[in-house]
Design a protein around this motif. Structure first.
Motif, mmCIF file in Angstrom:
data_model
loop_
_atom_site.group_PDB
_atom_site.id
_atom_site.type_symbol
_atom_site.label_atom_id
_atom_site.label_comp_id
_atom_site.label_asym_id
_atom_site.label_seq_id
_atom_site.Cartn_x
_atom_site.Cartn_y
_atom_site.Cartn_z
ATOM 1 N N MET A 77 -10.126 7.422 1.307
ATOM 2 C CA MET A 77 -10.135 6.558 2.489
ATOM 3 C C MET A 77 -9.760 5.126 2.105
ATOM 4 O O MET A 77 -9.007 4.461 2.819
ATOM 5 N N GLU A 78 -10.252 4.644 0.984
ATOM 6 C CA GLU A 78 -9.912 3.306 0.507
ATOM 7 C C GLU A 78 -8.413 3.204 0.257
ATOM 8 O O GLU A 78 -7.773 2.232 0.648
ATOM 9 N N LEU A 79 -7.843 4.216 -0.385
ATOM 10 C CA LEU A 79 -6.409 4.220 -0.672
ATOM 11 C C LEU A 79 -5.611 4.242 0.630
ATOM 12 O O LEU A 79 -4.630 3.511 0.772
ATOM 13 N N ALA A 80 -6.024 5.061 1.568
ATOM 14 C CA ALA A 80 -5.324 5.142 2.845
ATOM 15 C C ALA A 80 -5.419 3.827 3.610
ATOM 16 O O ALA A 80 -4.433 3.350 4.173
ATOM 17 N N LEU A 81 -6.602 3.234 3.648
ATOM 18 C CA LEU A 81 -6.772 1.969 4.370
ATOM 19 C C LEU A 81 -5.990 0.839 3.715
ATOM 20 O O LEU A 81 -5.420 0.000 4.407
ATOM 21 N N ALA A 82 -5.927 0.827 2.401
ATOM 22 C CA ALA A 82 -5.156 -0.192 1.706
ATOM 23 C C ALA A 82 -3.678 -0.025 2.038
ATOM 24 O O ALA A 82 -2.955 -1.008 2.208
ATOM 25 N N GLY A 83 -3.233 1.203 2.191
ATOM 26 C CA GLY A 83 -1.833 1.466 2.551
ATOM 27 C C GLY A 83 -1.501 1.029 3.946
ATOM 28 O O GLY A 83 -0.367 0.651 4.239
ATOM 29 N N LEU A 84 -2.468 1.065 4.852
ATOM 30 C CA LEU A 84 -2.214 0.637 6.226
ATOM 31 C C LEU A 84 -1.874 -0.835 6.311
ATOM 32 O O LEU A 84 -1.160 -1.265 7.204
ATOM 33 N N GLY A 85 -2.383 -1.624 5.376
ATOM 34 C CA GLY A 85 -2.118 -3.054 5.383
ATOM 35 C C GLY A 85 -0.861 -3.465 4.653
ATOM 36 O O GLY A 85 -0.471 -4.620 4.685
ATOM 37 N N SER A 86 -0.195 -2.516 4.007
ATOM 38 C CA SER A 86 1.000 -2.874 3.231
ATOM 39 C C SER A 86 2.234 -2.928 4.122
ATOM 40 O O SER A 86 2.322 -2.217 5.110
ATOM 41 N N PRO A 87 3.219 -3.749 3.765
ATOM 42 C CA PRO A 87 4.445 -3.822 4.535
ATOM 43 C C PRO A 87 5.203 -2.506 4.547
ATOM 44 O O PRO A 87 5.901 -2.188 5.488
ATOM 45 N N VAL A 88 5.045 -1.689 3.490
ATOM 46 C CA VAL A 88 5.724 -0.397 3.423
ATOM 47 C C VAL A 88 5.212 0.544 4.502
ATOM 48 O O VAL A 88 5.945 1.330 5.069
#
Length: 90
Positions: A77-88
């Protein structure tokens, strides 16, 4: 957060490029939702990645973390949430 989550600490210490590679490898990045494994499958894969980086066997790491399913799910979940904030991800 699970108290003493080694996997979460490892994930947070990973560089941004390393987290992106992990997300891609686990299928958290991209658009093919139907081919993604279950949350427990992702958690197990992330535990294995962490164990490898820590020069441990996945079973040894699972014994150290207490409840590997809970710890692994939290890290996913941490990895997924961190990805949501990335420009990619946008």
């Amino acid at each position: 957060m699970v108290s003493g989550n080694i996997v979460l600490g490892w994930l947070q210490a990973c560089s941004e490029p390393h987290r992106r590679r992990l997300a891609q490898r686990l299928g958290l990045a991209g658009s093919q939702m139907d081919e993604r494994p279950s949350l427990d499958g992702l958690a197990a894969a992330l535990l294995a990645e962490c164990a490898g980086d820590l020069k441990m066997k996945p079973g040894d790491l699972a014994r150290v973390v207490g409840n590997p399913r809970e710890v692994g799910r939290e890290a996913v979940m941490e990895l997924a949430l961190a990805g949501l904030g990335s420009p990619v991800a946008a």
